[in-house]
Scaffold this motif. Structure first.
Motif, PDB file in Angstrom:
ATOM      1  N   PHE A  29       0.854  -1.178   0.000  1.00 59.98           N
ATOM      2  CA  PHE A  29       0.000   0.000   0.000  1.00 59.98           C
ATOM      3  C   PHE A  29       0.896   1.237   0.000  1.00 59.98           C
ATOM      4  O   PHE A  29       1.801   1.352   0.826  1.00 59.98           O
ATOM      5  CB  PHE A  29      -0.917   0.016   1.228  1.00 59.98           C
ATOM      6  CG  PHE A  29      -2.020  -1.000   1.174  1.00 59.98           C
ATOM      7  CD1 PHE A  29      -3.192  -0.727   0.485  1.00 59.98           C
ATOM      8  CD2 PHE A  29      -1.881  -2.227   1.797  1.00 59.98           C
ATOM      9  CE1 PHE A  29      -4.213  -1.668   0.426  1.00 59.98           C
ATOM     10  CE2 PHE A  29      -2.893  -3.178   1.742  1.00 59.98           C
ATOM     11  CZ  PHE A  29      -4.060  -2.894   1.051  1.00 59.98           C
ATOM     12  N   GLY A  30       0.629   2.147  -0.934  1.00 57.81           N
ATOM     13  CA  GLY A  30       1.424   3.361  -1.035  1.00 57.81           C
ATOM     14  C   GLY A  30       1.067   4.365   0.044  1.00 57.81           C
ATOM     15  O   GLY A  30       0.185   4.123   0.877  1.00 57.81           O
ATOM     16  N   PRO A  31       1.724   5.521   0.040  1.00 63.69           N
ATOM     17  CA  PRO A  31       1.477   6.547   1.067  1.00 63.69           C
ATOM     18  C   PRO A  31       0.020   6.979   1.159  1.00 63.69           C
ATOM     19  O   PRO A  31      -0.503   7.185   2.251  1.00 63.69           O
ATOM     20  CB  PRO A  31       2.379   7.705   0.623  1.00 63.69           C
ATOM     21  CG  PRO A  31       3.470   7.050  -0.158  1.00 63.69           C
ATOM     22  CD  PRO A  31       2.818   5.901  -0.866  1.00 63.69           C
ATOM     23  N   ARG A  32      -0.656   7.112   0.026  1.00 62.45           N
ATOM     24  CA  ARG A  32      -2.056   7.542   0.051  1.00 62.45           C
ATOM     25  C   ARG A  32      -2.955   6.487   0.680  1.00 62.45           C
ATOM     26  O   ARG A  32      -3.966   6.809   1.305  1.00 62.45           O
ATOM     27  CB  ARG A  32      -2.550   7.834  -1.369  1.00 62.45           C
ATOM     28  CG  ARG A  32      -2.057   9.136  -1.960  1.00 62.45           C
ATOM     29  CD  ARG A  32      -2.746   9.413  -3.276  1.00 62.45           C
ATOM     30  NE  ARG A  32      -4.191   9.525  -3.113  1.00 62.45           N
ATOM     31  CZ  ARG A  32      -5.054   9.509  -4.119  1.00 62.45           C
ATOM     32  NH1 ARG A  32      -4.613   9.356  -5.363  1.00 62.45           N
ATOM     33  NH2 ARG A  32      -6.342   9.637  -3.903  1.00 62.45           N
ATOM     34  N   GLN A  33      -2.595   5.219   0.509  1.00 71.29           N
ATOM     35  CA  GLN A  33      -3.418   4.136   1.038  1.00 71.29           C
ATOM     36  C   GLN A  33      -2.964   3.687   2.426  1.00 71.29           C
ATOM     37  O   GLN A  33      -3.536   2.755   2.990  1.00 71.29           O
ATOM     38  CB  GLN A  33      -3.404   2.944   0.077  1.00 71.29           C
ATOM     39  CG  GLN A  33      -4.127   3.195  -1.235  1.00 71.29           C
ATOM     40  CD  GLN A  33      -3.312   4.032  -2.195  1.00 71.29           C
ATOM     41  OE1 GLN A  33      -2.094   3.879  -2.277  1.00 71.29           O
ATOM     42  NE2 GLN A  33      -3.959   4.922  -2.925  1.00 71.29           N
ATOM     43  N   SER A  34      -1.932   4.344   2.948  1.00 70.19           N
ATOM     44  CA  SER A  34      -1.484   4.024   4.309  1.00 70.19           C
ATOM     45  C   SER A  34      -1.369   5.309   5.122  1.00 70.19           C
ATOM     46  O   SER A  34      -0.470   5.460   5.941  1.00 70.19           O
ATOM     47  CB  SER A  34      -0.140   3.278   4.277  1.00 70.19           C
ATOM     48  OG  SER A  34       0.842   4.025   3.575  1.00 70.19           O
ATOM     49  N   ASN A  35      -2.302   6.235   4.865  1.00 68.04           N
ATOM     50  CA  ASN A  35      -2.337   7.470   5.647  1.00 68.04           C
ATOM     51  C   ASN A  35      -2.920   7.186   7.030  1.00 68.04           C
ATOM     52  O   ASN A  35      -3.288   6.053   7.341  1.00 68.04           O
ATOM     53  CB  ASN A  35      -3.156   8.546   4.914  1.00 68.04           C
ATOM     54  CG  ASN A  35      -4.557   8.066   4.580  1.00 68.04           C
ATOM     55  OD1 ASN A  35      -5.207   7.391   5.375  1.00 68.04           O
ATOM     56  ND2 ASN A  35      -5.035   8.398   3.392  1.00 68.04           N
ATOM     57  N   ASN A  36      -3.001   8.206   7.865  1.00 68.87           N
ATOM     58  CA  ASN A  36      -3.474   7.995   9.235  1.00 68.87           C
ATOM     59  C   ASN A  36      -4.882   7.416   9.285  1.00 68.87           C
ATOM     60  O   ASN A  36      -5.178   6.538  10.105  1.00 68.87           O
ATOM     61  CB  ASN A  36      -3.424   9.309  10.018  1.00 68.87           C
ATOM     62  CG  ASN A  36      -2.017   9.629  10.503  1.00 68.87           C
ATOM     63  OD1 ASN A  36      -1.132   8.787  10.443  1.00 68.87           O
ATOM     64  ND2 ASN A  36      -1.805  10.841  10.979  1.00 68.87           N
ATOM     65  N   THR A  37      -5.755   7.912   8.417  1.00 68.53           N
ATOM     66  CA  THR A  37      -7.124   7.394   8.399  1.00 68.53           C
ATOM     67  C   THR A  37      -7.129   5.906   8.081  1.00 68.53           C
ATOM     68  O   THR A  37      -7.843   5.121   8.715  1.00 68.53           O
ATOM     69  CB  THR A  37      -7.973   8.152   7.360  1.00 68.53           C
ATOM     70  OG1 THR A  37      -8.018   9.537   7.705  1.00 68.53           O
ATOM     71  CG2 THR A  37      -9.392   7.610   7.314  1.00 68.53           C
TER      72      THR A  37
END
Length: 236
Positions: A29-37
């Motif tokens: 999972f990239g940064p967008r898919q592993s954000n805090n949310t």
């Protein structure tokens, strides 16, 4: 012998966030898919409290509201009720697409936009998560990643099996998601239209899963109707 100092709640929370972030990155999972949310949602779907070990992770069926409540109760982060769509779009949707979460495992025919929609960590993913932080993790990760495409295809096959086939006037076949008003849409297209508007053209069909399931854009242009535009596909 002196007792070991107790780890603070804040420190345990930070550690869980770091470990969950590492795990999602390992799962591609990239940064967008592993954000805090996404990270908080991931922990909630596993019912992972800060003090739990990864071997204690479980996979209950959870809706968006219980996910929000779990995050608030155990990680002190508050999401307003009107942010449900944000959590669904920024986290849950990507997990479902990647086969990490199964949508409505207890009722595959439930409409996507149903208030009863729930999500569950896919069993093989849960088995892998139990191995995090152990010597078995590297091998388990390799095995899981090599089989993930098969898991995704199997989940897609099950979803397709529950979809409703619709025969358009042109003879073309389409399929719409189950539940909601979609059985009625099938009846309108296959029974009402041939009887009361023979020779008519189905210009547009959309449902909760796919807003542009069927679109006759060229025909709309001939009628001088501003065409709908399909959104760009997302990648996870």
């Amino acid at each position: 012998m002196a007792d070991k100092p107790k780890t603070s709640k804040a420190a345990m929370r930070r550690q869980k966030l770091e470990e969950a972030t590492d795990m999602l990155r390992c799962l591609s999972f990239g940064p967008r898919q592993s954000n805090n949310t996404a990270i908080y949602s991931f922990l909630a779907c596993l019912e992972m409290k800060p003090e739990n070990t990864w071997q204690e992770a479980c996979n209950p069926s959870m809706g968006i509201t219980p996910i929000i409540e779990f995050i608030k109760r155990h990680y002190g982060v508050k999401y307003a009720p009107n942010t449900r769509e944000t959590i669904r779009d920024e986290a849950i949707k990507h997990f479902v697409e990647a086969g990490l979460l199964v949508r409505n495992p207890n009722c595959p025919t439930r409409p996507t936009n149903s208030g009863k929609t729930c999500y569950q960590i896919e069993p093989s993913a849960l088995r892998l998560i139990h191995r995090y932080g152990t010597p078995d993790w590297p091998l388990g990760l390799t095995e899981y990643l090599s089989s993930r495409e098969r898991v995704i295809k199997e989940l897609q096959r099950k979803r397709e099996f529950s979809r409703i086939p619709v025969c358009l006037p042109s003879g073309e076949m389409a399929s719409i998601s189950p539940g909601g008003q979609n059985p009625l849409i099938k009846q309108i297209i296959e029974e009402f239209c041939p009887r009361f508007s023979p020779g008519g053209i189905i210009v547009y069909i959309g449902d909760a899963e796919n807003k542009f399931l069927h679109l006759q854009a060229d025909y709309l242009k001939q009628l001088c109707v501003v065409s709908l535009h399909q959104p760009k596909c997302r990648t996870w």
